[in-house]
Design a protein around this motif. Sequence first.
Motif, PDB file in Angstrom:
ATOM      1  N   LYS A 100       0.823  -1.209   0.000  1.00  0.00           N
ATOM      2  CA  LYS A 100       0.000   0.000   0.000  1.00  0.00           C
ATOM      3  C   LYS A 100       0.861   1.265   0.000  1.00  0.00           C
ATOM      4  CE  LYS A 100      -3.902  -2.278   0.390  1.00  0.00           C
ATOM      5  NZ  LYS A 100      -4.882  -2.305  -0.720  1.00  0.00           N
ATOM      6  N   GLU A 101       0.336   2.292  -0.674  1.00  0.00           N
ATOM      7  CA  GLU A 101       0.980   3.602  -0.646  1.00  0.00           C
ATOM      8  C   GLU A 101       0.297   4.456   0.406  1.00  0.00           C
ATOM      9  OE1 GLU A 101       1.461   7.527  -3.522  1.00  0.00           O
ATOM     10  OE2 GLU A 101       1.242   5.555  -4.448  1.00  0.00           O
ATOM     11  N   VAL A 102       1.104   5.024   1.300  1.00  0.00           N
ATOM     12  CA  VAL A 102       0.558   5.818   2.403  1.00  0.00           C
ATOM     13  C   VAL A 102       1.341   7.124   2.537  1.00  0.00           C
ATOM     14  CG1 VAL A 102      -0.294   3.825   3.704  1.00  0.00           C
ATOM     15  CG2 VAL A 102       2.057   4.621   4.050  1.00  0.00           C
ATOM     16  N   ILE A 103       0.725   8.102   3.178  1.00  0.00           N
ATOM     17  CA  ILE A 103       1.430   9.334   3.527  1.00  0.00           C
ATOM     18  C   ILE A 103       1.953   9.149   4.948  1.00  0.00           C
ATOM     19  CG2 ILE A 103       1.286  11.827   3.829  1.00  0.00           C
ATOM     20  CD1 ILE A 103       0.867  10.934   0.973  1.00  0.00           C
ATOM     21  N   VAL A 104       3.235   9.358   5.117  1.00  0.00           N
ATOM     22  CA  VAL A 104       3.881   9.117   6.408  1.00  0.00           C
ATOM     23  C   VAL A 104       4.568  10.398   6.888  1.00  0.00           C
ATOM     24  CG1 VAL A 104       5.823   7.916   7.499  1.00  0.00           C
ATOM     25  CG2 VAL A 104       4.229   6.640   6.059  1.00  0.00           C
ATOM     26  N   ARG A 105       4.406  10.669   8.174  1.00  0.00           N
ATOM     27  CA  ARG A 105       5.137  11.773   8.808  1.00  0.00           C
ATOM     28  C   ARG A 105       6.315  11.178   9.575  1.00  0.00           C
ATOM     29  NH1 ARG A 105       5.246  14.580  13.727  1.00  0.00           N
ATOM     30  NH2 ARG A 105       3.648  13.212  14.609  1.00  0.00           N
ATOM     31  N   ILE A 106       7.510  11.693   9.336  1.00  0.00           N
ATOM     32  CA  ILE A 106       8.694  11.199  10.032  1.00  0.00           C
ATOM     33  C   ILE A 106       8.666  11.714  11.467  1.00  0.00           C
ATOM     34  CG2 ILE A 106      11.215  11.072  10.041  1.00  0.00           C
ATOM     35  CD1 ILE A 106       9.801   9.770   7.596  1.00  0.00           C
ATOM     36  N   ILE A 107       8.793  10.787  12.434  1.00  0.00           N
ATOM     37  CA  ILE A 107       8.695  11.186  13.840  1.00  0.00           C
ATOM     38  C   ILE A 107      10.004  11.023  14.617  1.00  0.00           C
ATOM     39  CG2 ILE A 107       6.208  10.768  13.975  1.00  0.00           C
ATOM     40  CD1 ILE A 107       6.806   8.079  15.302  1.00  0.00           C
ATOM     41  N   SER A 108      10.923  10.205  14.092  1.00  0.00           N
ATOM     42  CA  SER A 108      12.211  10.058  14.785  1.00  0.00           C
ATOM     43  C   SER A 108      13.249   9.455  13.849  1.00  0.00           C
ATOM     44  CB  SER A 108      12.070   9.182  16.038  1.00  0.00           C
ATOM     45  OG  SER A 108      11.793   7.840  15.671  1.00  0.00           O
ATOM     46  N   VAL A 109      14.509   9.578  14.261  1.00  0.00           N
ATOM     47  CA  VAL A 109      15.618   8.992  13.505  1.00  0.00           C
ATOM     48  C   VAL A 109      16.154   7.805  14.298  1.00  0.00           C
ATOM     49  CG1 VAL A 109      17.921   9.391  12.549  1.00  0.00           C
ATOM     50  CG2 VAL A 109      16.206  11.210  12.483  1.00  0.00           C
ATOM     51  N   LEU A 110      16.170   6.642  13.673  1.00  0.00           N
ATOM     52  CA  LEU A 110      16.613   5.425  14.350  1.00  0.00           C
ATOM     53  C   LEU A 110      18.103   5.168  14.146  1.00  0.00           C
ATOM     54  CD1 LEU A 110      13.588   3.135  13.398  1.00  0.00           C
ATOM     55  CD2 LEU A 110      13.927   4.457  15.495  1.00  0.00           C
ATOM     56  N   SER A 111      18.639   5.570  13.003  1.00  0.00           N
ATOM     57  CA  SER A 111      20.065   5.404  12.719  1.00  0.00           C
ATOM     58  C   SER A 111      20.402   6.276  11.520  1.00  0.00           C
ATOM     59  CB  SER A 111      20.393   3.935  12.417  1.00  0.00           C
ATOM     60  OG  SER A 111      19.905   3.569  11.136  1.00  0.00           O
ATOM     61  N   ASP A 112      21.635   6.151  11.038  1.00  0.00           N
ATOM     62  CA  ASP A 112      22.024   6.932   9.863  1.00  0.00           C
ATOM     63  C   ASP A 112      21.351   6.431   8.593  1.00  0.00           C
ATOM     64  OD1 ASP A 112      23.711   4.593  10.257  1.00  0.00           O
ATOM     65  OD2 ASP A 112      24.813   5.273   8.492  1.00  0.00           O
ATOM     66  N   LYS A 113      20.699   5.261   8.661  1.00  0.00           N
ATOM     67  CA  LYS A 113      20.024   4.694   7.485  1.00  0.00           C
ATOM     68  C   LYS A 113      18.512   4.577   7.648  1.00  0.00           C
ATOM     69  CE  LYS A 113      23.951   1.826   5.970  1.00  0.00           C
ATOM     70  NZ  LYS A 113      24.901   2.159   7.043  1.00  0.00           N
ATOM     71  N   PHE A 114      18.022   4.583   8.888  1.00  0.00           N
ATOM     72  CA  PHE A 114      16.606   4.329   9.140  1.00  0.00           C
ATOM     73  C   PHE A 114      15.956   5.493   9.886  1.00  0.00           C
ATOM     74  CE2 PHE A 114      18.030   0.052   8.373  1.00  0.00           C
ATOM     75  CZ  PHE A 114      16.930  -0.597   7.850  1.00  0.00           C
ATOM     76  N   VAL A 115      14.699   5.757   9.498  1.00  0.00           N
ATOM     77  CA  VAL A 115      13.873   6.709  10.240  1.00  0.00           C
ATOM     78  C   VAL A 115      12.569   6.013  10.611  1.00  0.00           C
ATOM     79  CG1 VAL A 115      14.858   8.750   9.146  1.00  0.00           C
ATOM     80  CG2 VAL A 115      12.848   7.659   8.123  1.00  0.00           C
ATOM     81  N   GLU A 116      11.855   6.596  11.553  1.00  0.00           N
ATOM     82  CA  GLU A 116      10.556   6.054  11.973  1.00  0.00           C
ATOM     83  C   GLU A 116       9.462   7.020  11.547  1.00  0.00           C
ATOM     84  OE1 GLU A 116       8.303   4.387  16.002  1.00  0.00           O
ATOM     85  OE2 GLU A 116      10.104   5.638  16.166  1.00  0.00           O
ATOM     86  N   GLY A 117       8.366   6.467  11.045  1.00  0.00           N
ATOM     87  CA  GLY A 117       7.265   7.307  10.615  1.00  0.00           C
ATOM     88  C   GLY A 117       5.924   6.780  11.066  1.00  0.00           C
ATOM     89  N   GLU A 118       4.946   7.681  11.087  1.00  0.00           N
ATOM     90  CA  GLU A 118       3.585   7.277  11.413  1.00  0.00           C
ATOM     91  C   GLU A 118       2.673   7.624  10.244  1.00  0.00           C
ATOM     92  OE1 GLU A 118       2.336   9.379  14.862  1.00  0.00           O
ATOM     93  OE2 GLU A 118       2.289  11.339  13.880  1.00  0.00           O
ATOM     94  N   ILE A 119       1.701   6.757  10.017  1.00  0.00           N
ATOM     95  CA  ILE A 119       0.779   6.954   8.899  1.00  0.00           C
ATOM     96  C   ILE A 119      -0.216   8.057   9.261  1.00  0.00           C
ATOM     97  CG2 ILE A 119      -1.003   5.858   7.479  1.00  0.00           C
ATOM     98  CD1 ILE A 119       0.402   3.172   8.041  1.00  0.00           C
ATOM     99  N   ILE A 120      -0.338   9.037   8.376  1.00  0.00           N
ATOM    100  CA  ILE A 120      -1.318  10.101   8.620  1.00  0.00           C
ATOM    101  C   ILE A 120      -2.437  10.061   7.583  1.00  0.00           C
ATOM    102  CG2 ILE A 120       0.361  11.592   9.757  1.00  0.00           C
ATOM    103  CD1 ILE A 120       0.540  13.204   7.178  1.00  0.00           C
ATOM    104  N   ASN A 121      -2.253   9.248   6.549  1.00  0.00           N
ATOM    105  CA  ASN A 121      -3.317   9.100   5.539  1.00  0.00           C
ATOM    106  C   ASN A 121      -3.158   7.743   4.874  1.00  0.00           C
ATOM    107  OD1 ASN A 121      -5.282   9.428   3.628  1.00  0.00           O
ATOM    108  ND2 ASN A 121      -4.189  10.954   2.421  1.00  0.00           N
TER     109      ASN A 121
END
Length: 547
Positions: free
Chosen positions: A526-547
């Motif tokens: 699925k394609e979703v709109i995600v807001r980035i909420i934190s940085v997990l490492s130099d390669k990974f970020v964490e996001g939450e679905i807003i749409n």
Amino acid sequence: MKSDEFKIFNLKNRKFGEIKIVRTLIVDALRSEKGIKRFTRDFIGAGPRTIAGILESYGINSKIITPENLNIKELTDYDLLFISAMTIDLIAVNKVIKKWKRYNNSPIFIGGPITSNPFDLKSLEFNLAFMGESEESLEKIINFGLKDGKLPSFSDLKKINGIFYRKNGEIIIIKPNSYISKEMLNKFQPSIERITDYPYYFIARVYIECIRGCSNFLRPTIKLSENIECNNCGKCSDSLDERLDCPQNIPPGCGFCSVPSVYGPPRSRSVSNIVNEIKGLIRKGVRRLVLGGSDFLDYEREELVKPLPLTDPYHPLPNSEKIEELLSEITSIPEVKNNKAYIFIENIKACLFSREIAKIISKYLPNTSVSIGCESGSSDYLKSIGKPSSVEDIIKSIRICKEFGIRTHCYFIHGLPNQNISVLKETKDLMENLDKIGTDKITIYRFKPLPKSSFEKFNYKRYKLSEQIKKLAIKINYNRKLALIDKKFQVVIAEPHKRNKNDGIGYILEGGPTVLIKNGGKLIGKEVIVRIISVLSDKFVEGEIIN
């Protein structure tokens, strides 16, 4: 059946004449290393699809699979195994062969960069391998019987250049192929159908081969391990055809790279072939496509010097007319035009990059990304390893890209021969400078000697400063990720998180870091709109679905 044929194909109790090739299995082991793709899970190369395309053109069925997805059904349902791999994938290839032989005694063919030094494959139980470019050799094998469901005879095999095989535990090499012509390169289209064999094809970065080979026929000037050293004979600045051969037998190109020696000078695929491939892949659901080659700026540059080979990394300047034609045609595809599919450019030589080229790229691909091989921060060192671009070229290119809104990804290598403390300090300085200018990502690779490269016999050398450079790259990339917090992106969820199946792993359509998506594990594809909420490492970020 002749005894030699039996030994080559090692088919145990099956008679050679009874072999019927109906279905072929192509294992894409590229970058699988020990059997699993760890860092390139969202990348699909062109080699296996090219093999599948050649087979398809002769009506031969095939399927592509990765080593980690190989199961008993695939091991028993096919009559011929192709393996495509790199030199770093030897362990993965060995595992695939052992699995295959446990359930199937049909022939095994190997191709890709792993075959650059045939004798490195002596421990593998394969039947036939392709050296360098396989198009001509494979077509001859097809015409010698494979298209009719039969393997070629031993006498026919001896007529095919560019292959080698095992006989009584020894490697037997038929005469190497010359580099294939531009016409042969354009004769076959990589398979469109087989793209859906890949689990994550709908979000993967799919490689579109635009150019084969490289124009850098300079040579390293440092002393090589077998006491071969450049004597400044001047041939590297001689006429284009004279540059092909070196009196000292030094392989062409950057010392760490084997592309010029394995694949030769550049030959470009036609605009229509590239565009038709992209259209077909988009129809299948591909969303991210990478215009690939050792240097995108070599595209159709060979046309400006024909009939001579393009062996000069500086002159003539890029064929801006053909580059613009290609990008114009690609961006006229509705899905690209409407941002349903995204186009990226893999590699450019800094010494060929200019404001004119940046203007063309930004006109058709605004906010795209390009990759630039920097390798080191010392111009003198770069010259000594055969690199055509200087530090000044690199800085100029990053500044121009920043001005035109083109994102940049810079590569460096640590552990190269003669890369002493002074050179490493200059590299650290350049990385910090590029960070200030605003490069978007820096990747540090560890040097690995490649067959048919000038540095084939060198070993990796570790310095304490190398660790500092790696840490600096991590810091720069981490800080770039911090700037993404609270920003929103279109993300496609590719797979569940390995440890927490409720979460998903997704990829940003316009390019960027891998995203861990909370509660996205049930939204695969699925394609979703995600807001980035934190940085997990130099390669990974964490996001939450807003749409």
